[in-house]
Design an enzyme around this catalytic site. Structure first.
Site, PDB file in Angstrom:
ATOM      1  N   SER A 140     -24.795 -11.835  65.375  1.00  0.00           N
ATOM      2  CA  SER A 140     -25.561 -11.122  64.350  1.00  0.00           C
ATOM      3  C   SER A 140     -24.623 -10.370  63.423  1.00  0.00           C
ATOM      4  CB  SER A 140     -26.510 -10.117  65.008  1.00  0.00           C
ATOM      5  OG  SER A 140     -25.782  -9.011  65.536  1.00  0.00           O
ATOM      6  N   ASP A 141     -25.072 -10.173  62.188  1.00  0.00           N
ATOM      7  CA  ASP A 141     -24.418  -9.147  61.381  1.00  0.00           C
ATOM      8  C   ASP A 141     -24.720  -7.807  62.044  1.00  0.00           C
ATOM      9  OD1 ASP A 141     -23.070  -7.791  59.370  1.00  0.00           O
ATOM     10  OD2 ASP A 141     -23.979  -8.962  57.754  1.00  0.00           O
ATOM     11  N   TRP A 142     -23.985  -6.777  61.685  1.00  0.00           N
ATOM     12  CA  TRP A 142     -24.058  -5.501  62.392  1.00  0.00           C
ATOM     13  C   TRP A 142     -25.422  -4.843  62.155  1.00  0.00           C
ATOM     14  CZ3 TRP A 142     -20.316  -8.228  63.491  1.00  0.00           C
ATOM     15  CH2 TRP A 142     -19.233  -7.826  64.262  1.00  0.00           C
TER      16      TRP A 142
END
Length: 729
Positions: free
Chosen positions: A259-261
């Protein structure tokens, strides 16, 4: 005869020992090793590998949890996997190189330099003990105002795909994992955590998926899913993107999805079952996150997530770790991203820099400089008695702002997670003064290191040449100079256009250097006879000053090409940023479909100021002897290029294809480019190969690439509009 700069030869020799220090395993062997290891892990250990340590716990930008016991195939256990930004060099760490950005890499139109950049960055990531380089960014520049467009490779899917392929090959050649991002259609910063995109299937495949296809063909280790929603479902929980029959699996992806953060949201089972393998940073960070960890362990216990799915997630992560030899003699992290000032016991100050990396950064910065206009003013002779160096952009960049979000000094990067270290930036004024001093030119330099219009004009009066440095900037979701990530407009910052006009009004030899994260509007000043030369230098990294001196004084004959179109008017572009909507989670409809940038300009008959692929040289080139030969399901295109001038130089021939009428394609699409260094008077035969996909369109009903019947037009030239040769296929 092929000419390569000495820096490239030295750099290539320096890579031999690094590249040969490990053996790349096959995917099948790596998966087998990963599966064997997974079978020995406890539930908690498996979940730890899938979950980040937390935003205030990880000492890299992201860390997984280690397994600190001997395991089959891993006698020392599984270390915490270290993930770090960014796509232009190591972030939040000292003693590293600030490389040119992605958009500048694209401006070189050089696979050689793009791959070398990937290798050099990865060498520094490895030296710092980082397993995963969070790049390349591969988001198409749908709008020229896009805040993070400079991290990627521009609006053209074919150029972006080739740049992604070469970058990934370079990164992974030294045993560092590459992470292709952001999947999918991450195109703006406004509403970036909530907006949803609506895109037709053909546009998805021919535009936004295309670079990821090339990333998969380069055996990319991981893919980062984006913040935005895709057809109403968040990307990281979207099975249509990530699942067993989703787009990523359809194109053959074998690695893991992270995932992106903070790009995850309840529920845990939705994201795990949709195809997400790793959650970062692992805890809740206001915009999202925190759905794995204990929640994932509980979901497995109550069978919301199957044990087989959990095992597959862990295997997906461990397979690239085995594949790139990170299970053997890989260095541990020696820095602390939580203390980017270098303090604390975990920052060991390992020097990852090298002379070869500095030389390469300078070479790429020079090769990405695009000469837009030259009325004989360049190259400078070195005998100028007087010179004015004007503009805030000529001096050292301001430091100390969050993620490089300062607006003072020269622009070498955008701001945000893709920014670079500024410790070693050599600004233009320092490099110019050093050149004048070391070469004893005797040039008297007057400086006006601000954008004060009156001072600029005063400095320029009576000088043989006036160098005017101007800029515009953008970045990730953060407000800088009235720009919330995405640029509010396409104007030069700090009245840069007005400053050029004031200088040109008093100096008949005004040379303009533009540092910008994307296209800028130039206005009537660009046509002024007193503006004798214009260089678009982009966002060139730490060696900005030496590189621009190389171009100005002719050590480097410019060969950079625009990786986007520069328009006359902002509304000439087909897509804009959605700046405001009453819906906090608005839908962005990609109504322009295949027609962005030059594709739209050609289709709509709009004349740009400077077209995609444009760039001048200090010499001239001639094209001849076009040959078009069908070859299986593709074709071979060959022709000759000759250097007609008195200077050695590098030409960037480009191949465009016109599809048969009636199939709905743009008038021309890029399908080839090359870097052709030629001595004065020399010529070389150039060959492009087209594969079946290059000559196909995505057919939605049949869900496959289909080559349309009819005659293709073959265009070969120096830009999308400067066509020298034309044939048919």
């Amino acid at each position: 005869m092929t000419l390569l700069p000495l820096s490239s030869i030295i750099y290539a020799l320096g890579l031999i020992s690094v590249s040969s220090s490990f053996v790349t395993r096959s995917w099948s062997e790596s998966v087998q090793l990963a599966d064997q290891l997974v079978s020995s892990l406890t539930l908690g250990e498996k979940v730890g590998i899938l979950t980040g340590q937390g935003i205030f716990t990880a000492h890299c930008i992201g860390n997984t949890h280690a397994v600190n016991r001997s395991l089959p195939n891993a006698p020392n256990g599984v270390p915490s996997i270290c993930l770090n930004d960014g796509p232009s060099g190591v972030r939040a760490v000292d003693l590293v190189t600030g490389f040119p950005t992605g958009i500048n890499a694209a401006s070189t139109f050089s696979r050689r330099l793009i791959q070398a950049r990937g290798q050099a960055m990865a060498e520094e990531f490895r030296a710092k003990g980082i397993n995963v380089l969070l790049g390349p960014a591969m988001d198409l520049m749908r709008s020229p105002k896009a805040g993070r467009g400079w991290e990627s490779f521009g609006p053209d899917p074919w150029l972006s795909g080739e740049a992604a392929f070469s970058t990934i090959q370079g990164i992974q050649s030294v045993g560092v994992q590459a992470c292709a991002k952001h999947f999918l259609a991450n195109v703006q910063e406004h509403y970036r955590y909530t907006y949803s995109v609506t895109i037709d299937d053909r546009t998805i495949h021919e535009m936004y998926l295309w670079p990821f296809i090339r990333a998969v063909e380069a055996n990319v280790s991981s893919v980062m899913c984006a913040y935005n929603q895709f057809n109403g479902t968040y990307s990281c929980g979207n099975s249509g993107l990530l699942g067993p029959t989703g787009l990523l699996k359809q194109i053959g992806f074998q690695g893991y999805v992270m995932s992106d953060w903070g790009a995850t949201h309840p529920t845990t089972s939705q994201y795990a079952n949709a195809g997400l393998d790793m959650e970062q940073p692992g805890d809740f960070i206001l915009v999202g996150g925190g759905v794995f960890g204990d929640f994932l362990e509980a979901a497995v216990v109550i069978k919301d997530v199957a044990q087989s799915r959990l095992d597959q997630m862990v295997s997906n992560i461990l397979a690239p770790w085995f594949r790139l030899g990170q299970d053997t003699d890989y260095p541990p992290p020696n820095f602390d991203a939580l203390k980017p000032d270098g303090s604390g016991p975990l920052n060991l100050h390992v020097n990852a820099r090298s002379d070869a990396h500095t030389a390469l950064a300078r070479e790429i910065a020079g090769a990405s400089s695009v000469l837009l206009k030259n009325n004989g003013a360049l190259p400078l002779k070195g005998a100028e008695k007087t010179m004015a160096v004007i503009g805030l952009d000529s001096i050292a960049p301001e430091k100390g702002c969050t993620l490089d979000g300062c607006d003072g000094g020269t622009v070498v990067t955008g701001w945000g997670s893709g920014s670079i270290i500024l410790d070693f930036v050599v600004p233009p004024i320092d490099a110019i003064q050093a050149f004048v001093a070391s070469n004893a030119t005797g040039t008297a330099i007057t400086t006006s290191p601000s954008n004060d219009l009156d001072k600029a004009a005063q400095a320029a009066i009576g000088k043989e040449v006036a160098l005017v440095f101007v800029n515009a900037m953008s970045g990730e979701f953060q407000l800088v100079n009235g720009n919330l990530g995405d640029r509010a407009d396409l104007d030069l910052w700090f009245k840069g256009g007005s400053m050029i006009e004031r200088v040109a009004a008093v100096n008949p030899n005004t040379i303009v250097v533009i540092h910008s994260t994307g296209p800028v509007l130039m206005g009537p000043w660009s046509d002024s006879p007193n503006v004798t030369a214009i260089i678009y230098a982009g966002v060139p990294g730490e060696q900005t000053g030496p590189a621009i001196v190389d171009v100005l004084y002719g050590k480097v004959n410019p060969s950079g090409r625009l990786p986007f179109t520069i328009a006359v008017n902002a509304n000439d572009y087909p897509a804009d940023i959605l700046y405001f909507d009453l819906n906090p989670a608005p839908t962005i409809k990609f109504q322009e479909t295949l027609f962005i940038d030059y594709r739209h300009f050609d289709q709509a008959g709009i004349s740009p100021r400077y077209e995609f692929g444009f760039g001048l040289s200090y010499t001239t080139f001639a094209y001849s002897a076009l040959s078009v030969t069908p070859s299986g399901t593709g074709a071979t295109i060959s022709f000759s290029v000759k250097n007609m001038g008195e200077r050695d130089g590098t030409e960037i021939p480009q191949l465009y294809i016109g599809f048969p009428a009636g199939v709905g394609e743009p008038p021309k699409v890029l399908r080839g480019f090359d870097e052709v260094p030629l001595r004065s008077g020399a010529s070389k035969s150039v060959t492009f190969s087209l594969n079946e996909r290059d000559l196909s369109v995505w057919d939605t009903p049949s869900k496959r690439w289909t080559r349309p019947s009819g005659t293709f037009t073959v265009y070969v030239g120096a830009s999308s509009r400067n066509i020298h040769l034309q044939g048919s296929l």
